[in-house]
Design an enzyme around this catalytic site. Structure first.
Site, PDB file in Angstrom:
ATOM      1  N   GLU A  49     -28.123   6.039 -14.679  1.00 47.55           N
ATOM      2  CA  GLU A  49     -29.334   5.148 -15.302  1.00 47.55           C
ATOM      3  C   GLU A  49     -30.630   5.829 -15.401  1.00 47.55           C
ATOM      4  O   GLU A  49     -31.066   6.039 -14.212  1.00 47.55           O
ATOM      5  CB  GLU A  49     -29.134   3.888 -14.564  1.00 47.55           C
ATOM      6  CG  GLU A  49     -29.434   2.809 -15.202  1.00 47.55           C
ATOM      7  CD  GLU A  49     -29.672   1.441 -14.099  1.00 47.55           C
ATOM      8  OE1 GLU A  49     -30.549   1.175 -13.748  1.00 47.55           O
ATOM      9  OE2 GLU A  49     -28.629   1.293 -13.533  1.00 47.55           O
ATOM     10  N   ASP A  60     -39.128  -4.581 -10.385  1.00 45.83           N
ATOM     11  CA  ASP A  60     -38.814  -3.569  -9.221  1.00 45.83           C
ATOM     12  C   ASP A  60     -39.768  -3.895  -8.091  1.00 45.83           C
ATOM     13  O   ASP A  60     -40.572  -4.262  -8.125  1.00 45.83           O
ATOM     14  CB  ASP A  60     -39.276  -2.395  -9.942  1.00 45.83           C
ATOM     15  CG  ASP A  60     -38.060  -1.777 -10.863  1.00 45.83           C
ATOM     16  OD1 ASP A  60     -37.141  -1.534 -10.540  1.00 45.83           O
ATOM     17  OD2 ASP A  60     -38.419  -1.404 -12.016  1.00 45.83           O
TER      18      ASP A  60
END
Lengths: 272, 400
Positions: A49, A60
């Protein structure tokens, strides 16, 4: 080069979980990032990824934020992300991009899908694109044979899980917990139930992310899910080697990949 | 025309929801609770009572005869949100949302703040309603708005400085979103402007509409007719939408929003989203944004922390595209001159945000002529900006 369906099918044959590893493109540099990602693949990561660094990564945690900020400060552009994909896909591993929606929209959804497919990418994870807003993207990915990967969360209703499972391709990304990326001491207890709920509505593989960072956790998750997604733990290895020779970080990433690859082959039962 | 937003939260192509899946259930729950509360006479009655007895509504509409001399003789009427409790329009929304959160059984409130006005308003509402409160604020802003940090802490709120990204309002919003997605079971996120994912732009607008509803009635009583123009400053755009919205059907009333042009739209150091940006997605919504070619949010600049934001509410983007509202840039220097002029001619020190609208009104007055009536949303008072003003105008004696 293999697609996601083939990768998951092969792992199922071997009765193990698929290991999915993340790093943001351009961190710490373009070259070291590519080295680290290819080292991951050599050490047992099945699916890569590649993160598209974005200025406002609101899903995040602090680890990935730091790396992404540094990558952007270093001048990483979308073209660099596509170059990274090209290098990693050349190893033969199924290679995805993980991107918040706005960079793709600004690049042009169709153009991005075309360029990613040309670079050898097989799909895209879009953590902030909902099915309601995804119409143009679904058309673009279908046109270029890419798998659009969507997330489900513990708070998703059954109806919504069915809706997402109906449009997601490649695999369904099950967010193990309510929260942001980052390793945790324990993988959330709500993950097995979420995976089970997804399985009632689709045959598409289910991979679990958020909070996985050790071989033991990988083994635990591989006990109930088709894939194990690890991001922050890899980024942490690079952050911890900042200042050292680039090879140090690459080696640390490869070591973690090997540990995790062992984990997804153990399929430990979940601790009660 | 059908009312906006449409059922999926869009104003034309703008708005919508671009958030992690984990937040969708919370947004659905919020939307249901809000629709239900709005239909309940009980909720409205409690809010109306608090707006009257606690916030101090209706706020006055002040004539500004001496300032009007500088507007080509046009009659400026100031809608005095600076006289609302906590010194700005922000409490209208914070109180409404805190009350709603309480009715939903949430015990913890989080908020973002730029200048600190929304943070202070949220801390105030939480103190009054007995809710736990945490406010995220960029480190750049905690430094330039230190007084408001102290106010929030005095009110019992926890203030968390945010040191990531550009360390301003947009990063405070990111951090608040991260907190919300993690703690959504017991926490409500009181967004401070008409932005973010649906239903926030609609809900915040509705809580702020009281400004325009009162102003429209007050202008009619005072002047005997509708104003020729209604103006407001626009950062995220909550005071502007609150002021404009009740006037939208009044086709003869010109609506103008003023954006922060910083050192000038052509310098790159500005926050004039609609003059210098293009559509994109940020903070859960599609709207006009200041971004680079790759869709990365760019750093903004304004002397006013409250307008220093790279996006704008999606309904403003829609109103711009339809032409119903026009948006014009005002520079730091123009705003500071209007701040000084308003202080010296009317004895009212405006917030620097508000001073952008005042500069706009002065220019517009000269364009429209002495018969014109212009209603100005006087969104906040300038006490919080005294540090900035003292430095800008060199107001203090002694060595630096």
């Amino acid at each position: 080069m293999s697609g996601l369906a083939e990768t998951f099918a092969a792992a199922a044959q071997e009765q193990r979980g698929v290991l999915i590893g993340y790093l943001p493109a351009g961190y710490p540099t373009h070259e070291t990032c590519v080295s680290a990602l290819t080292a991951m693949v050599r050490s047992g990561v099945d699916v890569v990824e590649v993160g598209l660094p974005y200025s406002d990564p609101l899903m995040d945690g602090p680890t990935i934020q730091r790396a992404v900020d540094a990558s952007l400060a270093g001048g990483t552009r979308i073209a660099d992300v596509l170059r990274t994909v090209e290098s990693v896909a050349a190893t033969g591993a199924a290679t995805l991009v993980m991107s918040y929606w706005n960079p793709i929209e600004q690049y042009g959804a169709r153009r991005f899908a075309a360029d990613l497919a040309a670079a050898g990418g097989v799909g895209v994870i879009t953590p902030d694109l909902t099915p309601e807003e995804g119409g143009e993207w679904l058309a673009a990915t279908a046109e270029h044979g890419l798998d659009p990967v969507f997330l489900v969360a513990p708070s998703s209703t059954d109806a919504r899980i069915a809706q997402i499972a109906g449009i997601g391709r490649g695999f369904i990304y099950a967010a193990s917990t309510m929260g942001v990326t980052g390793t945790r001491d324990r993988v959330s207890g709500s993950a097995p139930q979420l995976v089970a709920r997804v399985r009632t509505v689709t045959k598409t593989p289910v991979a679990v992310g958020l909070g996985v960072g050790s071989a033991a956790q990988a083994a635990e998750v591989a006990g109930y899910a088709d894939g194990v997604i690890v991001g922050s733990a890899f980024v942490r290895r690079l952050l911890d080697s900042a200042g050292a020779e680039p090879e140090t970080g690459v080696r640390a990433v490869a070591e973690l990949a090997a540990e995790l690859a062992g984990g997804v082959r153990q399929r430990r039962p979940r601790p009660v | 025309m059908d009312p906006l937003p449409d059922p999926s939260g869009h104003f034309g192509r703008y708005g919508g929801r671009f958030v992690p899946e984990a937040l969708i259930a919370a947004l659905d729950e919020l939307e249901r609770a809000y629709q239900q509360a709005r239909g309940e006479p009980g909720f409205t009655a409690v809010l109306d009572r608090l707006l009257a007895s606690y916030v101090g509504r209706p706020t006055p509409l002040s004539d500004a005869p001496r300032l009007s001399e500088h507007a080509g003789g046009a009659r400026l009427l100031l809608k005095r949100e600076d006289l609302a409790h906590t010194g700005s329009h922000k409490l209208n929304n914070a109180l409404g949302q805190a009350l709603l959160a309480q009715s939903m059984g949430k015990t913890r409130i989080i908020a973002e703040t730029g200048a600190g006005q929304h943070g202070v308003a949220t801390a105030t509402a939480c103190a009054a309603l007995g809710l736990e409160c945490r406010v995220y604020m960029g480190e750049v802003d905690t430094a330039r708005q230190a007084l408001n940090v102290a106010r929030m802490r005095m009110l019992g709120a926890e203030v968390v400085p945010v040191g990531t990204g550009s360390r301003t309002l947009k990063d405070a919003i990111n951090e608040a979103m991260r907190d919300w997605v993690t703690n959504v079971a017991d926490t409500h996120y009181v967004i401070g402007s008409v932005m973010g994912p649906h239903p926030f732009p609609m809900m915040v607008r509705d809580f702020q509409r009281v400004i325009g509803v009162e102003a429209r009635r007050q202008v009619l009583e005072r002047v005997g007719r509708l104003p020729d123009a209604v103006v407001a400053c626009v950062g995220g755009g909550s005071n502007a939408i609150g002021m404009f919205h009740p006037f939208l059907p009044d086709e003869g009333v010109r609506l103008v929003g003023y954006e922060a042009a910083g050192e000038g739209v052509d310098t790159g150091r500005h926050a004039a989203t609609m003059s210098g940006g293009r559509p994109g997605v940020l903070h859960g919504m599609r709207s006009y944004l200041l971004q680079d070619e790759d869709g990365q949010t760019v750093e903004t600049h304004s002397i006013s922390a409250g307008l220093d934001y790279p996006g704008v509410g999606p309904e403003h983007a829609w109103l711009r595209d339809t032409g119903r509202v026009s948006y014009r840039p005002v520079t730091d220097d123009e705003a500071m001159r209007a701040m000084a002029l308003t202080s010296r001619t009317e004895g009212i020190i405006p917030a620097i945000e508000t001073a952008h609208a005042l500069h706009g009104a002065l220019v517009l007055g000269r364009e429209l002529g002495p018969e014109a009536v212009i209603a100005v949303s006087f969104s906040g008072r300038g006490d919080k900006d005294m540090d900035t003003a003292a430095r800008y105008f060199e107001l203090l004696d002694g060595p630096p």
